[in-house]
Design an enzyme around this catalytic site. Structure first.
Site, short mmCIF file in Angstrom:
data_model
loop_
_atom_site.label_atom_id
_atom_site.label_comp_id
_atom_site.label_asym_id
_atom_site.label_seq_id
_atom_site.Cartn_x
_atom_site.Cartn_y
_atom_site.Cartn_z
N LYS A 176 5.36 -2.61 11.88
CA LYS A 176 5.24 -1.24 11.38
C LYS A 176 4.16 -1.19 10.32
CE LYS A 176 6.87 1.31 7.95
NZ LYS A 176 5.79 2.30 7.80
N GLU A 251 5.95 -10.33 0.11
CA GLU A 251 4.67 -10.38 -0.63
C GLU A 251 4.56 -9.06 -1.36
OE1 GLU A 251 2.89 -12.98 -0.81
OE2 GLU A 251 3.69 -14.17 0.83
N CYS A 285 -4.05 -6.03 -3.85
CA CYS A 285 -2.94 -6.57 -4.66
C CYS A 285 -3.44 -7.66 -5.60
CB CYS A 285 -1.84 -7.11 -3.75
SG CYS A 285 -2.47 -8.33 -2.58
N GLU A 388 2.14 -2.01 -12.46
CA GLU A 388 1.06 -2.02 -11.48
C GLU A 388 0.56 -0.59 -11.25
OE1 GLU A 388 1.99 -2.70 -7.30
OE2 GLU A 388 0.32 -4.11 -7.16
P1 NAP Z 1 5.30 0.22 -0.08
O1 NAP Z 1 5.49 1.64 -0.44
O2 NAP Z 1 6.27 -0.77 -0.59
O3 NAP Z 1 5.24 0.18 1.51
C1 NAP Z 1 4.99 -1.02 2.24
C2 NAP Z 1 5.52 -0.82 3.64
O4 NAP Z 1 6.94 -0.75 3.62
C3 NAP Z 1 5.04 0.48 4.29
O5 NAP Z 1 4.83 0.26 5.67
C4 NAP Z 1 6.24 1.38 4.05
O6 NAP Z 1 6.29 2.48 4.90
C5 NAP Z 1 7.38 0.41 4.28
N1 NAP Z 1 8.67 0.82 3.73
C6 NAP Z 1 8.95 1.78 2.81
N2 NAP Z 1 10.28 1.85 2.59
C7 NAP Z 1 10.86 0.91 3.36
C8 NAP Z 1 12.21 0.48 3.57
N3 NAP Z 1 13.22 1.02 2.93
N4 NAP Z 1 12.44 -0.52 4.43
C9 NAP Z 1 11.42 -1.12 5.08
N5 NAP Z 1 10.11 -0.74 4.95
C10 NAP Z 1 9.84 0.25 4.09
O7 NAP Z 1 3.86 -0.30 -0.50
P2 NAP Z 1 2.50 0.48 -0.35
O8 NAP Z 1 2.43 1.55 -1.36
O9 NAP Z 1 2.26 0.79 1.07
O10 NAP Z 1 1.46 -0.68 -0.74
C11 NAP Z 1 1.08 -0.99 -2.04
C12 NAP Z 1 1.86 -2.17 -2.58
O11 NAP Z 1 1.70 -3.31 -1.74
C13 NAP Z 1 1.36 -2.60 -3.94
O12 NAP Z 1 2.48 -2.85 -4.77
C14 NAP Z 1 0.61 -3.88 -3.67
O13 NAP Z 1 0.53 -4.78 -4.75
C15 NAP Z 1 1.42 -4.44 -2.56
N6 NAP Z 1 0.65 -5.44 -1.81
C16 NAP Z 1 1.00 -6.75 -1.94
C17 NAP Z 1 0.27 -7.72 -1.28
C18 NAP Z 1 0.61 -9.19 -1.40
O14 NAP Z 1 0.08 -9.97 -0.63
N7 NAP Z 1 1.47 -9.58 -2.34
C19 NAP Z 1 -0.81 -7.34 -0.47
C20 NAP Z 1 -1.13 -6.00 -0.37
C21 NAP Z 1 -0.39 -5.04 -1.04
P3 NAP Z 1 5.64 3.87 4.35
O15 NAP Z 1 4.19 3.68 4.36
O16 NAP Z 1 6.10 4.87 5.29
O17 NAP Z 1 6.19 4.08 2.98
#
Ligand code: NAP
Length: 484
Positions: A176, A251, A285, A388
């Site tokens: 997804k 991650e 990130c 963040e």
């Molecule tokens: P997010 O809101 O946590 O969403 C990540 C993914 O999870 C999206 O596909 C999201 O769908 C989905 N999701 C949301 N609620 C969920 C649930 N209850 N159960 C399962 N999946 C769910 O993160 P984001 O805003 O897309 O991305 C930014 C974040 O990613 C930042 O905090 C960044 O640091 C982190 N990141 C970390 C890394 C690493 O390697 N550590 C790499 C890149 C990014 P939706 O899009 O529909 O909400």
């Protein structure tokens, strides 16, 4: 108005509409306008994908590694063949400069497939001889159906970083992508089909976190979850997986320190720090959003850093000269503006940026743009320095000695990555050892070797991706003990 292109789910090798028949607008960040529609799928679509993945597992998991390898290599080749089209889709979906998508994200996605396609041809198994009693060997078997959930900032790169190892070792997968950035994974499905990936090995269900991500994590037949996203969502994923005893890799977010000692090669440190602060508009990130500079070099560093940052060209992401594109969504732009406001309330001084650039062109007049922003004068412990932001905003803080800056670096709930700039080799080793982050870059940033373990400490996650770690994560070790 022209009809918007419709992205479809990819289930059992076919492109299908979501069962509920609902779609969401996919907004182009540079224009603020919808440019395609993405399925608003739900648990019923996830069930269909699970059935397809289950059906495909038996044959795929037993296929010779050379066959799986050949298909993954073909996928890599086709991504490279379609580089321009895929990079353009990535740029339109995310708002990142096309030049960045073309030179970094998409080539790295192809590398992910090629790396794991060849890695599975060179694995070894352990054997342990128990005196004269028995002979043990370890069989590593695929775990079944893997659920792969990724964020919007590096959509194809991060999803392929999960898909490639998961299917290379013989699992089937349900992925997804973020519903904000679905286009490159849609193109990947077309490529996977052309490459001859058997039906059901890779299924992609588009939609929101609550309606698609949550059912994937809760599905009893999905045994393995690899999640990349924010820390708050990671907690929900962990909660859903714990009672089902799933194998989980998380991650998560970061608030990465970037430490510059006075003995550093300042030219390199400044160039590297501008890049690590503002690449992809700060939406990586691994971006170093907390810059710490040794006091004797502080004024010189800040002046030159501001000068170099002010030369970054904001513009239409599709323009080849653009270095700073758009923020991914209105919500994310609002979050960035909230923190810039908060930083001022916390006593910070905006040394550069702090607002939107002048309208870039007619096409981009309603896009989500924000200038690279530098804030000084903040205490290390304030919210702006701990939470963040995930946008083009960095803080710069002086420090007096090594001990102090190690304390600053570690005084944070996150522990994803850090950079240290110094020409003193002993200091580099000393400091790197004591910073609590999963990666420490010395005199560089974002250098990746796909063999090294990648992941975060503390609230930045659990588990490691990359090379051997990923091959192990997606397999189950079984000990077979044969009496002598
Ligand atoms: P997010 O809101 O946590 O969403 C990540 C993914 O999870 C999206 O596909 C999201 O769908 C989905 N999701 C949301 N609620 C969920 C649930 N209850 N159960 C399962 N999946 C769910 O993160 P984001 O805003 O897309 O991305 C930014 C974040 O990613 C930042 O905090 C960044 O640091 C982190 N990141 C970390 C890394 C690493 O390697 N550590 C790499 C890149 C990014 P939706 O899009 O529909 O909400």
């Amino acid at each position: 108005m022209a009809e918007l292109e419709r992205i479809e789910n990819f289930i059992d090798g076919k492109f299908v509409d979501p069962l509920g028949g609902k779609y969401l607008d996919n907004i182009e960040p540079a224009t603020g306008k919808p440019y395609s529609q993405v399925p608003d799928s739900d648990a019923r679509d996830v069930d269909l994908a699970v059935a397809a993945a289950e059906k495909a597992f038996e044959e795929w998991s037993r296929a010779p590694a050379t066959d799986r390898s050949r298909i993954l290599l073909r996928i890599a080749d086709l991504i490279e063949r379609d580089l321009e089209q895929v990079a353009r889709a990535e740029s339109i979906d995310t708002g990142k400069p096309l030049s960045l998508a073309r030179s970094l994200d998409i080539p790295r996605a192809a590398s992910n497939f090629r790396f794991f396609a060849t890695a599975i041809l060179h694995t070894e198994s352990e054997a342990h001889i128990t005196d004269n009693v028995a002979f043990n060997y370890t069989l590593r078997q695929p775990r079944g159906i893997a659920g792969l959930i990724s964020p919007w900032n590096l959509p194809l790169y991060l999803l392929s970083w999960k898909i490639a190892p998961a299917i290379a070792v013989g699992n089937t997968a349900i992925a997804k992508p973020s519903e904000l950035t679905p286009m490159t994974s849609f193109l990947l499905c077309k490529i996977a089909r052309e490459a001859g990936l058997p039906n059901g090995v890779l299924n992609i269900v588009h939609g929101t976190g609550p309606k698609v991500g949550a059912p994937i994590t809760a599905h009893p037949k999905v045994t393995t979850i690899s999640f990349t996203g924010g820390t708050a969502t990671g907690k929900k994923v962990a909660e859903a997986c714990a009672p089902l005893f799933k194998k989980v890799s998380l991650e998560l977010g970061g608030k990465n320190p970037n430490i510059v000692f006075a003995d550093a090669d300042l030219d390199a440190a400044i160039a590297g720090s501008v890049r690590s602060s503002f690449a992809n508009q700060g939406q990586v990130c691994l971006c170093g959003s907390r810059v710490f500079v040794e006091r004797s070099a502080y004024n010189d560093f800040v002046n030159r850093f501001l000068d170099k940052t002010s030369q970054l060209r904001s513009g239409d992401p599709l323009d080849d000269k653009t270095e700073q594109g758009a923020i991914v969504s209105k919500t994310q732009l609002d979050k960035v503006m909230f923190y810039v406001d908060l930083a001022q309330k916390e006593g910070g001084r905006i040394a550069l940026g702090g607002n939107a650039p002048e309208p870039i062109n007619n096409r981009c007049r309603d896009g989500y743009f924000f200038k690279p922003t530098v804030i000084t004068g903040l205490p290390v412990s304030c919210r702006t320095n701990r939470e963040e932001i995930f946008g083009p905003v960095v803080t710069i803080t002086p420090f007096d000695n090594e001990e102090e800056v190690i304390g600053y670096a570690n005084d944070c709930e996150y522990g994803l990555a850090s950079s240290v700039w110094t020409q003193n080799l002993n200091r580099a080793h000393r400091v790197a050892e004591r910073i609590n982050t999963g990666t420490v870059w010395v005199n560089c940033w974002l250098v990746r070797d796909l063999r090294v373990p990648f992941g975060g400490m503390k609230q930045s996650g659990v588990g490691r991706e990359g090379g051997e770690e990923a091959l192990r994560f997606f397999t189950e070790p079984k000990n077979i003990c044969i009496a002598k």
